[in-house]
Motif scaffolding. Sequence first.
Motif, PDB file in Angstrom:
ATOM      1  N   PRO A 166       0.827  -1.204   0.000  1.00 13.03           N
ATOM      2  CA  PRO A 166       0.000   0.000   0.000  1.00 13.03           C
ATOM      3  C   PRO A 166       0.867   1.262   0.000  1.00 13.03           C
ATOM      4  N   PRO A 167       0.255   2.399  -0.258  1.00  9.21           N
ATOM      5  CA  PRO A 167       1.001   3.655  -0.136  1.00  9.21           C
ATOM      6  C   PRO A 167       1.268   3.952   1.343  1.00  9.21           C
ATOM      7  N   PRO A 168       2.128   4.915   1.635  1.00  7.69           N
ATOM      8  CA  PRO A 168       2.322   5.290   3.034  1.00  7.69           C
ATOM      9  C   PRO A 168       1.023   5.867   3.611  1.00  7.69           C
ATOM     10  N   VAL A 169       0.775   5.607   4.873  1.00  4.42           N
ATOM     11  CA  VAL A 169      -0.433   6.100   5.517  1.00  4.42           C
ATOM     12  C   VAL A 169      -0.322   7.606   5.723  1.00  4.42           C
ATOM     13  N   ARG A 170      -1.327   8.312   5.276  1.00  9.74           N
ATOM     14  CA  ARG A 170      -1.486   9.744   5.512  1.00  9.74           C
ATOM     15  C   ARG A 170      -2.926   9.928   5.965  1.00  9.74           C
ATOM     16  N   THR A 171      -3.103  10.527   7.119  1.00  7.59           N
ATOM     17  CA  THR A 171      -4.449  10.720   7.637  1.00  7.59           C
ATOM     18  C   THR A 171      -5.138  11.868   6.917  1.00  7.59           C
ATOM     19  N   PHE A 172      -6.441  11.935   7.088  1.00  6.56           N
ATOM     20  CA  PHE A 172      -7.213  13.024   6.507  1.00  6.56           C
ATOM     21  C   PHE A 172      -6.673  14.365   6.998  1.00  6.56           C
ATOM     22  N   ASP A 173      -6.386  14.476   8.291  1.00  5.19           N
ATOM     23  CA  ASP A 173      -5.873  15.732   8.837  1.00  5.19           C
ATOM     24  C   ASP A 173      -4.518  16.094   8.249  1.00  5.19           C
ATOM     25  N   GLU A 174      -3.660  15.105   8.011  1.00  2.00           N
ATOM     26  CA  GLU A 174      -2.360  15.385   7.395  1.00  2.00           C
ATOM     27  C   GLU A 174      -2.523  15.893   5.963  1.00  2.00           C
ATOM     28  N   ILE A 175      -3.507  15.369   5.264  1.00  2.00           N
ATOM     29  CA  ILE A 175      -3.707  15.753   3.862  1.00  2.00           C
ATOM     30  C   ILE A 175      -4.525  17.031   3.738  1.00  2.00           C
ATOM     31  N   CYS A 176      -5.609  17.112   4.478  1.00  2.00           N
ATOM     32  CA  CYS A 176      -6.561  18.213   4.291  1.00  2.00           C
ATOM     33  C   CYS A 176      -6.573  19.232   5.424  1.00  2.00           C
ATOM     34  N   GLY A 177      -5.916  18.950   6.512  1.00  2.00           N
ATOM     35  CA  GLY A 177      -6.025  19.798   7.693  1.00  2.00           C
ATOM     36  C   GLY A 177      -5.594  21.228   7.509  1.00  2.00           C
ATOM     37  N   ASP A 178      -4.554  21.470   6.742  1.00  3.09           N
ATOM     38  CA  ASP A 178      -4.055  22.831   6.607  1.00  3.09           C
ATOM     39  C   ASP A 178      -4.322  23.412   5.224  1.00  3.09           C
ATOM     40  N   SER A 179      -5.243  22.787   4.495  1.00  5.24           N
ATOM     41  CA  SER A 179      -5.502  23.278   3.142  1.00  5.24           C
ATOM     42  C   SER A 179      -6.318  24.555   3.192  1.00  5.24           C
ATOM     43  N   VAL A 180      -5.784  25.588   2.577  1.00  2.53           N
ATOM     44  CA  VAL A 180      -6.470  26.868   2.525  1.00  2.53           C
ATOM     45  C   VAL A 180      -7.517  26.834   1.423  1.00  2.53           C
ATOM     46  N   SER A 181      -7.139  26.343   0.274  1.00  4.28           N
ATOM     47  CA  SER A 181      -8.045  26.225  -0.856  1.00  4.28           C
ATOM     48  C   SER A 181      -8.098  24.765  -1.258  1.00  4.28           C
ATOM     49  N   PRO A 182      -9.071  24.005  -0.730  1.00  5.59           N
ATOM     50  CA  PRO A 182      -9.051  22.559  -0.914  1.00  5.59           C
ATOM     51  C   PRO A 182      -9.472  22.058  -2.274  1.00  5.59           C
ATOM     52  N   LYS A 183      -9.799  22.920  -3.216  1.00  2.00           N
ATOM     53  CA  LYS A 183     -10.109  22.421  -4.548  1.00  2.00           C
ATOM     54  C   LYS A 183      -8.887  21.710  -5.095  1.00  2.00           C
ATOM     55  N   ALA A 184      -9.088  20.545  -5.649  1.00  2.00           N
ATOM     56  CA  ALA A 184      -7.981  19.696  -6.074  1.00  2.00           C
ATOM     57  C   ALA A 184      -7.074  20.359  -7.090  1.00  2.00           C
ATOM     58  N   ALA A 185      -7.607  21.160  -7.952  1.00  2.00           N
ATOM     59  CA  ALA A 185      -6.764  21.790  -8.960  1.00  2.00           C
ATOM     60  C   ALA A 185      -5.717  22.680  -8.312  1.00  2.00           C
ATOM     61  N   ASP A 186      -6.015  23.194  -7.113  1.00  2.00           N
ATOM     62  CA  ASP A 186      -5.071  24.046  -6.413  1.00  2.00           C
ATOM     63  C   ASP A 186      -4.128  23.241  -5.529  1.00  2.00           C
ATOM     64  N   GLN A 187      -4.538  22.058  -5.110  1.00  2.00           N
ATOM     65  CA  GLN A 187      -3.780  21.263  -4.163  1.00  2.00           C
ATOM     66  C   GLN A 187      -3.232  19.986  -4.792  1.00  2.00           C
ATOM     67  N   GLY A 188      -3.768  19.602  -5.909  1.00  2.00           N
ATOM     68  CA  GLY A 188      -3.720  18.241  -6.398  1.00  2.00           C
ATOM     69  C   GLY A 188      -2.386  17.650  -6.718  1.00  2.00           C
ATOM     70  N   GLY A 189      -2.437  16.334  -6.847  1.00  2.00           N
ATOM     71  CA  GLY A 189      -1.262  15.565  -7.149  1.00  2.00           C
ATOM     72  C   GLY A 189      -0.924  15.573  -8.613  1.00  2.00           C
ATOM     73  N   GLY A 190      -1.772  16.152  -9.420  1.00  2.00           N
ATOM     74  CA  GLY A 190      -1.506  16.187 -10.847  1.00  2.00           C
ATOM     75  C   GLY A 190      -0.205  16.897 -11.130  1.00  2.00           C
ATOM     76  N   ASP A 191      -0.252  18.179 -11.376  1.00  2.00           N
ATOM     77  CA  ASP A 191       0.953  18.927 -11.679  1.00  2.00           C
ATOM     78  C   ASP A 191       1.299  19.925 -10.595  1.00  2.00           C
ATOM     79  N   SER A 192       0.443  20.070  -9.580  1.00  2.00           N
ATOM     80  CA  SER A 192       0.679  21.151  -8.638  1.00  2.00           C
ATOM     81  C   SER A 192       0.469  20.753  -7.194  1.00  2.00           C
ATOM     82  N   GLY A 193       0.633  19.486  -6.844  1.00  2.15           N
ATOM     83  CA  GLY A 193       0.301  19.049  -5.504  1.00  2.15           C
ATOM     84  C   GLY A 193       1.486  18.937  -4.585  1.00  2.15           C
ATOM     85  N   GLU A 194       1.204  18.423  -3.427  1.00  2.00           N
ATOM     86  CA  GLU A 194       2.216  18.207  -2.418  1.00  2.00           C
ATOM     87  C   GLU A 194       2.813  16.818  -2.596  1.00  2.00           C
TER      88      GLU A 194
END
Length: 180
Positions: free
Chosen positions: A142-170
Amino acid sequence: MRFRPTLLGLAVATLALLASPATAQEVGKAGVVVDFGNGEVKHACVEFDGPEINGLQLLEMAGFDVDTQSQSLGETVCAINGTGCDYPNQACFCSCSGSGECVFWIYWILEGGDWKKSSVGAGTQPVGNGDVNGWSWSSKSPPPVRTFDEICGDSVSPKAADQGGGDSGESDSGESDSGK
């Protein structure tokens, strides 16, 4: 007999309308973690309208480039961001032919802090507010465990296009692909 609206009747109708609760559009957030099998791991937080989406929608809304093959039981993920099999030029399980290790995209659901393989395809797996899904290009890991809070907790603009794993994510290296 003719009906005539009275001032009292109009006042009662207006109050009834004002007193009824407004139906606000439900907004949810979910996280996704993608392990590309080469040390690269990306995660994204996705905000969506309504009570739920499905796992494939989550992956796509996160900004990942997803190649799928339609099969009798739904969509099979062949490649994510170019990692995987080049369907339709290759079979969706291209690395599973021959005597080598069978590597393909495995779909995971985070339950109670642990990854569990999904028992249904991503196109039918419901994803609700607070859920985390994972993908790994692997034969079993499996991938490494990341909790919801680790992924989404500090997101200012949670729309995926702004945060996403595509070309502009963490990325999990702690560096942002977009310089955030």
